[in-house]
Design an enzyme around this catalytic site. Structure first.
Site, short mmCIF file in Angstrom:
data_model
loop_
_atom_site.label_atom_id
_atom_site.label_comp_id
_atom_site.label_asym_id
_atom_site.label_seq_id
_atom_site.Cartn_x
_atom_site.Cartn_y
_atom_site.Cartn_z
N ASP A 70 0.84 -1.20 0.00
CA ASP A 70 0.00 0.00 0.00
C ASP A 70 0.88 1.25 0.00
OD1 ASP A 70 0.85 -0.51 2.70
OD2 ASP A 70 -0.63 0.94 3.39
N GLU A 122 0.02 -0.88 5.73
CA GLU A 122 1.10 -0.38 6.60
C GLU A 122 0.99 1.12 6.82
OE1 GLU A 122 5.12 1.19 7.67
OE2 GLU A 122 3.86 1.67 5.94
#
Length: 357
Positions: A70, A122
């Site tokens: 991400d 994250e």
């Protein structure tokens, strides 16, 4: 040619916009690249993508690499200038992930379990890392695929303590300004007292940034309500209560309240431990002068050490100062340099592990 191949892979990765919560498409791209490199891959129940030489149970690994697929929000147009690739995630952290993918693909090691996880979320609340903790994953050695620069080994991260500040007042007419009746002025007065002490980065001292302010109801009214978010960064766990108590006191004097939103503790390992030492030795063998650093932000290393492994380091190509910026870009030459460092470091760890059996 290797660089052309890696440029192609990186462009494919950064061309897929994957802010936290929207990683499914880029996970497919990661799997396609892994397949082209001769590696196996699979997706777990929360969306993490796993890569190894064959599909294995990664709950008990010799070497575990943890990266993330991400990014922060904000699309950046993808472009290539020589060996430089621009795009969201080029530095944080698709470039580092690609370096580990390529490094692992070069290694043909029997009886040594190497797993790479591209985790989801994250940059948000780390559902990918929390899944690993919940499922009881363990590893002898842990690499965190984050940008450090190809010549730097990260042995720690500061902790994160986000808080919400709420100020309420009775308000008043804008034509008769009265600081005591404005929620904004109350907040500003308190923050002005704190900014000199905490408003800049200092070695071994906490820092605080104001990241969001919402206030005001109407154009000719003094605000009756303000809500602000403060991002507190801590070098040591022991600083937590002291900083919180000071904030509650200073804002409390202005009639404001402070609410803790989350807490991620600081993390630090010793550079003499096998994983950071293997990276340092690998750099020296390649004529690179290594730097040992503690980063100002946080990563999944804060969550995973020491539960998953006590032996860990963060390492990866890319200038950390470009992460999360509109100038995010990375040199593919640095990805190649980092991949060579990584591959040699893993070989050293295997040699040390075998000699200790």
């Amino acid at each position: 040619m290797l660089e052309s191949k890696l440029i192609k892979y990186l462009v494919e990765l950064v061309s897929v916009y994957s802010p936290s919560g929207k990683e499914a498409e880029v996970a497919k791209v990661v799997r396609d690249i892994a397949s082209e490199l001769g590696l196996s891959s699979w997706i777990d129940s929360v969306g993490n993508v796993w890569i190894s030489h064959s599909k294995i149970d990664c709950r008990n690994a010799d070497v575990m690499v943890i990266g993330h697929i991400d990014t922060v929000p904000g699309y950046i147009s993808v472009k290539v200038e020589g060996d430089i690739v621009w795009g969201r995630g080029a530095v944080d952290a698709k470039g580092p992930l690609l370096a580990y993918l390529y490094a692992i693909s070069k290694l043909e090691i029997d009886n040594y379990k190497i797993c790479l996880g591209g985790l989801v979320g994250e940059e948000a609340d780390s559902p990918g890392a929390n899944y690993i903790l919940k499922e009881g994953f363990k590893s002898k050695h842990l690499f965190i695929a984050e940008p450090s620069g190809y010549n730097s080994v990260v042995i720690g991260y500061r902790g994160s303590l986000p808080v919400q500040v709420v100020c309420k007042t009775v308000g008043g007419h804008a034509a008769s300004p009265d600081p005591s009746r404005s929620a904004y002025e109350r907040f500003h007065e308190a923050w002005s007292m704190l900014r000199g002490k905490y408003g800049k980065v200092q070695s071994n001292a906490p820092s605080i940034s104001v990241t969001k302010i919402v206030a005001g109801e109407y154009g000719n009214m003094l605000p009756t309500y303000l809500e602000a978010r403060l991002d507190i960064r801590l070098w040591h766990d022991s600083e937590r209560e002291e900083v919180l108590n000071e904030l509650k006191h200073v804002f409390g004097e202005q009639g404001c309240t402070v609410h803790v939103l989350n807490y991620i503790r600081p993390v630090r390992v010793k550079p003499q431990q096998p994983t950071p030492r293997s990276l340092i030795r690998s750099m020296l063998r390649q004529g690179i002068r290594p730097k040992i650093v503690v980063k100002l932000g946080t990563s999944d290393m804060n969550l995973l050490v020491p539960t998953v492994s006590r032996d860990a380091a963060a390492y990866g190509p890319g200038d950390p100062k470009l992460a999360h910026s509109l100038e995010e870009r990375i040199s593919v030459k640095d990805i190649v340099r980092a991949a060579n460092v990584i591959a040699n470091a893993i070989l050293q760890l295997r040699q040390w592990d075998l000699s200790s059996r």
